[in-house]
Structures are given as structure tokens and as C-alpha cells.
Design an enzyme around this catalytic site. Sequence first.
Site, PDB file in Angstrom:
ATOM      1  N   ARG A 114     106.751  32.404 -23.266  1.00  0.00           N
ATOM      2  CA  ARG A 114     107.174  33.298 -24.372  1.00  0.00           C
ATOM      3  C   ARG A 114     106.333  33.476 -25.342  1.00  0.00           C
ATOM      4  O   ARG A 114     105.970  34.578 -26.208  1.00  0.00           O
ATOM      5  CB  ARG A 114     108.728  33.304 -24.749  1.00  0.00           C
ATOM      6  N   GLU A 143     115.638  22.394 -26.544  1.00  0.00           N
ATOM      7  CA  GLU A 143     117.150  22.354 -26.789  1.00  0.00           C
ATOM      8  C   GLU A 143     117.843  22.036 -25.374  1.00  0.00           C
ATOM      9  O   GLU A 143     118.908  21.438 -25.126  1.00  0.00           O
ATOM     10  CB  GLU A 143     117.461  23.957 -27.053  1.00  0.00           C
TER      11      GLU A 143
END
Length: 170
Positions: free
Chosen positions: A58, A95
Site C-alpha cells: 500500500r 500490528e
Amino acid sequence: MDLKDYIRVIEDFPQPGISFKDITTLLNDGAKYRQAIDELKELVSELKIDLIAGPEARGFVIGAPLAYALGVGFVPIRKSGKLPYDTIEIGYDLEYGKDTLAMHSDAIKPGQNVLIADDLLATGGTISTSVELVKKLGGNVIGTAFLIELVDLNGRAKLDGIDVFTLLTY
Ligand SMILES: O=P(O)(O)OC[C@H]1O[C@H](OP(=O)(O)OP(=O)(O)O)[C@H](O)[C@@H]1O
Ligand SMILES: Nc1ncnc2[nH]cnc12
């Protein structure tokens, strides 16, 4: 509607407890995608940028159009095993998992001013690893730019004084 209205939030993806910020709904709208890149360009307008580096995948979607808009080069920071020439690599935690990032060893000329761009700052694992890679190649990291920052995860703490520019916060 403002830019945040174009981000789709999916709870418990890719694992329970993660509130996933899906930018595909923003990318899908040409005017809003352009607005997001234009606003990021404005945020970093004071910096003297030679190159933008962005982590796969991304980071490409944000970093490459930003580089185009600024008229500077783009350097991909890729997941391990994808780059064909000599690389340097560093492992990291994010994460919801672990990975390894790589750069071509000749991607940056020593002393070049590099802005690192990505879609989202969460724990800061990806960006701090990207910073480490760029520095290892002799680049001068002059800032980091994100579409989204997840403030509670305090990724900024891993950036040790490097400027952070973000458009949207959660
Ligand atoms: O601050 P962190 O905790 O490191 O998380 C942020 C990173 O996580 C996502 O990438 P991901 O590794 O999921 O890869 P993708 O871009 O290929 O989807 C996102 O695009 C950031 O690069
Ligand atoms: N909560 C989240 N949403 C989207 N991308 C992420 N990358 C790391 N954490 C994320």
C-alpha cells in the site's frame, strides 16, 4: 463528504481485535484519490525531497503518485524475495504479524533526502524498518507521510524525532 468518509472500516480483520482501515474504497474514487495525494503533497511542500520510498504494497499506492506529483523518483521497499538485484533486508513486527523488508543496495545515493510514504501508521514497525533500511543505504530521512495514523498505537514513538505528516487520524 470528507476523505475519512471514503475509508471503509472492517472490524476483526485480518484477526479478532483489529479494526482494519480499508483504503480501497477511497482509491476507487478518482477525484478523492487525487484529493488525498494533492493534500499529502501540500503537507510536505516545505521539504526538499530528492526521492520517495514506499513499503509494499500500500506504500506504493500512496508513494508513487506522490512522487509523480512532486516530480521526484520513487524507490520500492519490498517484502523479502521480490527484488532481483543485490539487497539489504531487515525483519520486523507489525500490528498483525511479522515480515521482512528489502531494498536494492544501490537504490539511494548517500546524502539524498528521502521521504518515506505509506498508507497507514499503526505500531510503527513497518515505517521504522523502512527508516532503518534507508539510513543503512546512506539516505537522509527527512520525514514520513501517511494517509492514516492510528494514534493509540503510538507508532510515532518508534520514529525518534523524524517528522510525521498524516492526513487522517483514528
Ligand atoms: O505500523 P505497522 O504496525 O507496521 O502497520 C502498518 C503497515 O501495515 C500495512 O501493511 P501490510 O504489512 O499489511 O502490507 P500490505 O501493504 O502489503 O497490505 C500498512 O500498509 C502499513 O505498511
Ligand atoms: N488497523 C489497520 N488497518 C489497515 N491496515 C493496517 N496495517 C496495520 N494495522 C492496520
